[in-house]
Design a protein around this motif. Structure first.
Motif, PDB file in Angstrom:
ATOM      1  N   ASN A   1     -11.147  -3.196 -36.582  1.00  0.00           N
ATOM      2  CA  ASN A   1     -12.262  -3.041 -36.233  1.00  0.00           C
ATOM      3  C   ASN A   1     -13.482  -3.533 -37.654  1.00  0.00           C
ATOM      4  O   ASN A   1     -14.087  -4.380 -36.929  1.00  0.00           O
ATOM      5  CB  ASN A   1     -12.544  -1.518 -36.291  1.00  0.00           C
ATOM      6  CG  ASN A   1     -12.475  -0.578 -34.592  1.00  0.00           C
ATOM      7  OD1 ASN A   1     -12.577  -1.424 -33.827  1.00  0.00           O
ATOM      8  ND2 ASN A   1     -12.079  -0.030 -34.662  1.00  0.00           N
TER       9      ASN A   1
ATOM     10  N   TRP B   1     -10.509  -1.735 -27.250  1.00  0.00           N
ATOM     11  CA  TRP B   1      -8.971  -1.309 -27.343  1.00  0.00           C
ATOM     12  C   TRP B   1      -8.698  -0.823 -25.790  1.00  0.00           C
ATOM     13  O   TRP B   1      -7.650  -0.771 -25.865  1.00  0.00           O
ATOM     14  CB  TRP B   1     -10.125   0.063 -28.071  1.00  0.00           C
ATOM     15  CG  TRP B   1     -10.530  -0.270 -29.852  1.00  0.00           C
ATOM     16  CD1 TRP B   1     -11.022  -0.775 -30.635  1.00  0.00           C
ATOM     17  CD2 TRP B   1      -8.855  -0.858 -30.398  1.00  0.00           C
ATOM     18  NE1 TRP B   1     -10.780  -1.312 -31.443  1.00  0.00           N
ATOM     19  CE2 TRP B   1      -9.811  -1.472 -31.220  1.00  0.00           C
ATOM     20  CE3 TRP B   1      -8.294  -0.717 -30.204  1.00  0.00           C
ATOM     21  CZ2 TRP B   1      -9.032  -2.621 -32.289  1.00  0.00           C
ATOM     22  CZ3 TRP B   1      -6.654  -1.925 -31.473  1.00  0.00           C
ATOM     23  CH2 TRP B   1      -7.135  -2.488 -32.394  1.00  0.00           C
TER      24      TRP B   1
ATOM     25  N   ASN C   1     -15.159  -6.782 -36.578  1.00  0.00           N
ATOM     26  CA  ASN C   1     -16.900  -6.517 -36.605  1.00  0.00           C
ATOM     27  C   ASN C   1     -17.027  -6.329 -35.309  1.00  0.00           C
ATOM     28  O   ASN C   1     -17.886  -6.386 -34.799  1.00  0.00           O
ATOM     29  CB  ASN C   1     -17.807  -8.121 -37.702  1.00  0.00           C
ATOM     30  CG  ASN C   1     -18.984  -6.918 -38.052  1.00  0.00           C
ATOM     31  OD1 ASN C   1     -18.629  -5.642 -37.885  1.00  0.00           O
ATOM     32  ND2 ASN C   1     -19.675  -7.853 -37.938  1.00  0.00           N
ATOM     33  N   LEU C   2     -16.799  -5.315 -34.785  1.00  0.00           N
ATOM     34  CA  LEU C   2     -16.760  -5.157 -33.504  1.00  0.00           C
ATOM     35  C   LEU C   2     -17.944  -3.641 -33.097  1.00  0.00           C
ATOM     36  O   LEU C   2     -17.523  -3.075 -33.802  1.00  0.00           O
ATOM     37  CB  LEU C   2     -15.536  -4.286 -32.480  1.00  0.00           C
ATOM     38  CG  LEU C   2     -14.043  -5.113 -32.470  1.00  0.00           C
ATOM     39  CD1 LEU C   2     -12.784  -4.212 -31.956  1.00  0.00           C
ATOM     40  CD2 LEU C   2     -14.281  -5.973 -31.537  1.00  0.00           C
ATOM     41  N   SER C   3     -19.068  -4.476 -32.099  1.00  0.00           N
ATOM     42  CA  SER C   3     -19.881  -3.422 -31.536  1.00  0.00           C
ATOM     43  C   SER C   3     -19.267  -1.872 -31.111  1.00  0.00           C
ATOM     44  O   SER C   3     -18.223  -2.587 -31.023  1.00  0.00           O
ATOM     45  CB  SER C   3     -21.194  -3.913 -31.378  1.00  0.00           C
ATOM     46  OG  SER C   3     -20.533  -4.172 -29.877  1.00  0.00           O
ATOM     47  N   SER C   4     -19.970  -0.381 -31.223  1.00  0.00           N
ATOM     48  CA  SER C   4     -19.531  -0.246 -30.867  1.00  0.00           C
ATOM     49  C   SER C   4     -19.688  -0.587 -29.150  1.00  0.00           C
ATOM     50  O   SER C   4     -18.325  -0.055 -28.487  1.00  0.00           O
ATOM     51  CB  SER C   4     -20.389   1.287 -31.080  1.00  0.00           C
ATOM     52  OG  SER C   4     -21.739   0.908 -30.308  1.00  0.00           O
ATOM     53  N   THR C   5     -20.398  -0.998 -28.352  1.00  0.00           N
ATOM     54  CA  THR C   5     -19.929  -1.599 -26.993  1.00  0.00           C
ATOM     55  C   THR C   5     -18.690  -2.794 -26.978  1.00  0.00           C
ATOM     56  O   THR C   5     -17.903  -2.275 -25.576  1.00  0.00           O
ATOM     57  CB  THR C   5     -20.926  -2.291 -26.431  1.00  0.00           C
ATOM     58  OG1 THR C   5     -21.781  -1.530 -26.598  1.00  0.00           O
ATOM     59  CG2 THR C   5     -20.827  -2.783 -24.907  1.00  0.00           C
ATOM     60  N   GLU C   6     -18.444  -3.677 -27.901  1.00  0.00           N
ATOM     61  CA  GLU C   6     -17.288  -4.513 -27.732  1.00  0.00           C
ATOM     62  C   GLU C   6     -16.190  -3.584 -27.725  1.00  0.00           C
ATOM     63  O   GLU C   6     -15.228  -3.808 -27.323  1.00  0.00           O
ATOM     64  CB  GLU C   6     -17.628  -4.942 -29.056  1.00  0.00           C
ATOM     65  CG  GLU C   6     -18.202  -6.386 -28.976  1.00  0.00           C
ATOM     66  CD  GLU C   6     -18.553  -7.595 -29.479  1.00  0.00           C
ATOM     67  OE1 GLU C   6     -19.379  -8.203 -29.302  1.00  0.00           O
ATOM     68  OE2 GLU C   6     -18.471  -7.098 -31.451  1.00  0.00           O
ATOM     69  N   SER C   7     -16.534  -2.029 -29.087  1.00  0.00           N
ATOM     70  CA  SER C   7     -14.723  -1.965 -29.437  1.00  0.00           C
ATOM     71  C   SER C   7     -14.571  -0.534 -28.040  1.00  0.00           C
ATOM     72  O   SER C   7     -13.701  -0.595 -27.542  1.00  0.00           O
ATOM     73  CB  SER C   7     -15.486  -1.615 -30.348  1.00  0.00           C
ATOM     74  OG  SER C   7     -14.188  -0.225 -30.716  1.00  0.00           O
ATOM     75  N   ASP C   8     -15.751  -0.276 -27.541  1.00  0.00           N
ATOM     76  CA  ASP C   8     -15.292   0.516 -26.021  1.00  0.00           C
ATOM     77  C   ASP C   8     -14.661  -0.295 -24.920  1.00  0.00           C
ATOM     78  O   ASP C   8     -13.311   0.432 -24.613  1.00  0.00           O
ATOM     79  CB  ASP C   8     -16.623   1.117 -25.905  1.00  0.00           C
ATOM     80  CG  ASP C   8     -17.286   2.599 -26.418  1.00  0.00           C
ATOM     81  OD1 ASP C   8     -16.309   2.786 -27.670  1.00  0.00           O
ATOM     82  OD2 ASP C   8     -18.711   2.769 -26.120  1.00  0.00           O
ATOM     83  N   LYS C   9     -15.045  -1.778 -24.579  1.00  0.00           N
ATOM     84  CA  LYS C   9     -13.950  -2.141 -24.020  1.00  0.00           C
ATOM     85  C   LYS C   9     -13.162  -3.428 -24.999  1.00  0.00           C
ATOM     86  O   LYS C   9     -11.623  -3.214 -23.444  1.00  0.00           O
ATOM     87  CB  LYS C   9     -14.828  -4.079 -23.481  1.00  0.00           C
ATOM     88  CG  LYS C   9     -16.630  -2.951 -22.238  1.00  0.00           C
ATOM     89  CD  LYS C   9     -16.969  -4.076 -22.431  1.00  0.00           C
ATOM     90  CE  LYS C   9     -18.355  -3.922 -21.910  1.00  0.00           C
ATOM     91  NZ  LYS C   9     -19.466  -4.519 -21.445  1.00  0.00           N
TER      92      LYS C   9
END
Length: 150
Positions: free
Chosen positions: A39, A53, A43-51
């Motif tokens: 992370n 992981w 530098n993942l955004s919350s949207t990117e992180s949700d997709k």
């Protein structure tokens, strides 16, 4: 079955269960460190992180399974006492299995990249590759430092 055999079997199963639990806890700790490291590095955004992981975790779990089941078997077969007695046919079969596993890991990585292209910019996919290498290097360094103290 006599009492001693039953007791031995129960102790063996208990030890095996305990060892598995310990390995599972260590793997969970490493996973937590990896999440924090990736992370930060990606530098993942919350949207990117949700997709990201769910895709990455599926990949990582499958990779772990392949490496710890198949490759462990190969390592056992490649011990000197077994390897020195191996016939050419057995060596050929083992080599085919190793090639098949390598191909399976390659396809798994290729699928990861294709899946990630749908949810991350390509630069972050490249950064992921670097983050994986950096993370593994750090983990190995910590392991070496810990073992040199013992």
């Amino acid at each position: 079955m006599n009492f001693k055999k039953i007791l031995f079997l129960l102790l063996t199963l208990s030890f095996y269960s305990y060892a598995q639990q310990g390995m599972s806890e260590k793997r969970d700790q490493i996973k937590d460190l990896k999440v924090a490291f990736f992370n930060s590095e990606l530098n993942l955004s919350s949207t990117e992180s949700d997709k990201f992981w769910p895709i990455y975790n599926t990949f990582d779990d499958k990779q772990f399974e392949i490496r710890h089941q198949k490759i462990k078997t190969y390592r056992n077969l490649m011990k000197d006492q077994i390897l020195n007695k191996m016939k050419e046919k057995e060596a050929s079969d083992l080599l085919s299995q190793i090639e098949s596993t390598d191909e399976e890991l390659y396809q798994l990585r290729k699928n990861l990249i294709n899946n990630l292209k749908r949810v991350l910019p390509k630069i972050k996919i490249i950064k992921l590759k670097k983050a994986e290498e950096d993370f593994n290097r750090k983990l190995l360094q910590q392991y070496k430092e810990k073992n040199s103290k013992n």
